[in-house]
Design a protein around this motif. Structure first.
Motif, PDB file in Angstrom:
ATOM      1  N   PHE A  12     -29.974  39.303  73.711  1.00 49.28           N
ATOM      2  CA  PHE A  12     -29.147  40.406  73.229  1.00 49.28           C
ATOM      3  C   PHE A  12     -29.325  40.580  71.721  1.00 49.28           C
ATOM      4  N   PHE A  13     -29.251  39.488  70.978  1.00 51.37           N
ATOM      5  CA  PHE A  13     -29.351  39.575  69.523  1.00 51.37           C
ATOM      6  C   PHE A  13     -30.763  39.945  69.069  1.00 51.37           C
ATOM      7  N   THR A  14     -31.786  39.402  69.727  1.00 53.60           N
ATOM      8  CA  THR A  14     -33.147  39.749  69.320  1.00 53.60           C
ATOM      9  C   THR A  14     -33.474  41.199  69.683  1.00 53.60           C
ATOM     10  N   GLY A  19     -34.088  46.779  67.882  1.00 54.76           N
ATOM     11  CA  GLY A  19     -33.597  48.151  67.933  1.00 54.76           C
ATOM     12  C   GLY A  19     -33.284  48.708  66.554  1.00 54.76           C
ATOM     13  N   ILE A  20     -32.887  47.826  65.632  1.00 56.91           N
ATOM     14  CA  ILE A  20     -32.559  48.257  64.268  1.00 56.91           C
ATOM     15  C   ILE A  20     -33.807  48.386  63.412  1.00 56.91           C
ATOM     16  N   ASN A  54     -37.720  47.643  75.663  1.00 59.62           N
ATOM     17  CA  ASN A  54     -38.434  48.791  75.107  1.00 59.62           C
ATOM     18  C   ASN A  54     -38.161  50.086  75.863  1.00 59.62           C
ATOM     19  N   ILE A  55     -38.068  49.992  77.191  1.00 62.29           N
ATOM     20  CA  ILE A  55     -37.746  51.189  77.968  1.00 62.29           C
ATOM     21  C   ILE A  55     -36.380  51.726  77.571  1.00 62.29           C
ATOM     22  N   SER A  56     -35.414  50.821  77.449  1.00 64.74           N
ATOM     23  CA  SER A  56     -34.067  51.265  77.080  1.00 64.74           C
ATOM     24  C   SER A  56     -34.054  51.838  75.664  1.00 64.74           C
ATOM     25  N   ARG A  57     -34.844  51.251  74.760  1.00 64.27           N
ATOM     26  CA  ARG A  57     -34.918  51.755  73.394  1.00 64.27           C
ATOM     27  C   ARG A  57     -35.525  53.156  73.362  1.00 64.27           C
ATOM     28  N   VAL A  58     -36.540  53.361  74.206  1.00 61.85           N
ATOM     29  CA  VAL A  58     -37.144  54.698  74.317  1.00 61.85           C
ATOM     30  C   VAL A  58     -36.125  55.687  74.864  1.00 61.85           C
ATOM     31  N   VAL A 196     -30.447  42.796  81.517  1.00 62.02           N
ATOM     32  CA  VAL A 196     -29.160  43.393  81.136  1.00 62.02           C
ATOM     33  C   VAL A 196     -28.909  43.227  79.642  1.00 62.02           C
ATOM     34  N   SER A 197     -29.126  42.015  79.131  1.00 63.24           N
ATOM     35  CA  SER A 197     -28.871  41.766  77.708  1.00 63.24           C
ATOM     36  C   SER A 197     -29.838  42.541  76.820  1.00 63.24           C
ATOM     37  N   ALA A 198     -31.083  42.729  77.276  1.00 62.07           N
ATOM     38  CA  ALA A 198     -32.056  43.509  76.508  1.00 62.07           C
ATOM     39  C   ALA A 198     -31.616  44.966  76.404  1.00 62.07           C
ATOM     40  N   SER A 199     -31.145  45.511  77.517  1.00 63.53           N
ATOM     41  CA  SER A 199     -30.700  46.908  77.509  1.00 63.53           C
ATOM     42  C   SER A 199     -29.470  47.088  76.612  1.00 63.53           C
ATOM     43  N   LEU A 200     -28.525  46.153  76.694  1.00 66.89           N
ATOM     44  CA  LEU A 200     -27.334  46.226  75.839  1.00 66.89           C
ATOM     45  C   LEU A 200     -27.712  46.058  74.368  1.00 66.89           C
ATOM     46  N   GLY A 201     -28.655  45.162  74.093  1.00 64.22           N
ATOM     47  CA  GLY A 201     -29.104  44.961  72.727  1.00 64.22           C
ATOM     48  C   GLY A 201     -29.791  46.188  72.161  1.00 64.22           C
TER      49      GLY A 201
END
Length: 245
Positions: A12-14, A19-20, A54-58, A196-201
């Motif tokens: 989540f944090f990474t 994302g930032i 990456n998909i969620s970031r896109v 899940v944590s990647a998408s939330l992050g």
């Protein structure tokens, strides 16, 4: 279960960091994964997680998408996966954490390597190399970011297009590991936690991108990654009996 939960929190944090800033998160995660997973599972599970990130970031930044430089990147990446994909089956998987550690140290401290990587001015070549490197060390690093920052003035566009490029790399990488017969289902629990944590992050990173100053990350990142890499090298030196007590 505890290891899976810890990896999910780390992810989540990474993912938020990536994302930032658009960089660093995937490499930090990759460097920490050998502490929680067997060597043979690191690259496939990392790829699954980073694909979700990456998909969620896109998706969250989709209004900033531009495909101008994505097309040549696709061509290079496809050629790269065909060229390097045949070599993966000959690699001793127990050595992958060492490959990761050495790659981290070279990219953080070798001026020659960095000059070479930063000199890449062609998205065909970048796609080719990033895919090839990713098959062996998981996180190929932000080879595409310097050129994207030259092409776009808007940081949101840079991060979103960069994430689209990384999405392709992880799709191709996971395709190779599926063909090689990696048993993804055996790790469904940790994959679920991390997706899940990647998408939330990613969501958190997009929301915080213009609110949270993260300039210090670029200064601190080499030292953070170096500590992680040295820990990997030490652990594997003990494991293989290169250091005796």
């Amino acid at each position: 279960m505890l290891n899976d939960l810890i990896l999910g929190i780390i992810n989540f944090f990474t993912s938020t960091l990536a994302g930032i800033t658009g960089l660093g998160g995937g490499t930090i995660l990759l460097g920490l994964m050998p502490m929680f997973l067997p060597a043979s599972a690191i690259i496939p599970i990392h790829g699954t997680t980073q694909l979700a990130s990456n998909i969620s970031r896109v998706w969250f930044g989709r209004q900033e998408l531009d495909f101008t430089y994505f097309r040549p990147f696709v061509v290079g990446a496809v050629v790269g996966v065909v060229f390097f994909g045949t070599a993966v089956k000959f690699v001793q998987l127990d050595l992958i954490p060492l490959f990761i550690a050495i790659y981290i140290l070279l990219t953080q401290w070798s001026k020659t390597i960095n000059r070479l990587l930063k000199s890449l001015e062609n998205f065909y070549l970048i796609g080719f190399l990033q895919t090839g490197i990713g098959l062996f060390v998981g996180a190929p690093g932000p080879l595409h970011m310097p050129l994207l920052m030259k092409k776009y003035d808007n940081n949101d566009v840079v991060v979103t297009v960069g994430s689209l490029m990384m999405t392709l790399i992880h799709v191709l990488k996971l395709t190779v590991y599926v063909i090689l017969g990696f048993a993804f289902f055996e790790y469904w629990q940790v994959i679920l936690f991390m997706v899940v944590s990647a998408s939330l992050g990613s969501w958190a990173g997009v929301k915080l991108r213009n609110r949270l100053p993260m300039n210090w990350v670029k200064t601190a990142l080499p030292y953070i990654l170096t500590i992680i890499a040295l820990k990997i090298i030490y652990d594997n030196a003990v494991k293989f009996g290169w250091i005796a007590f």
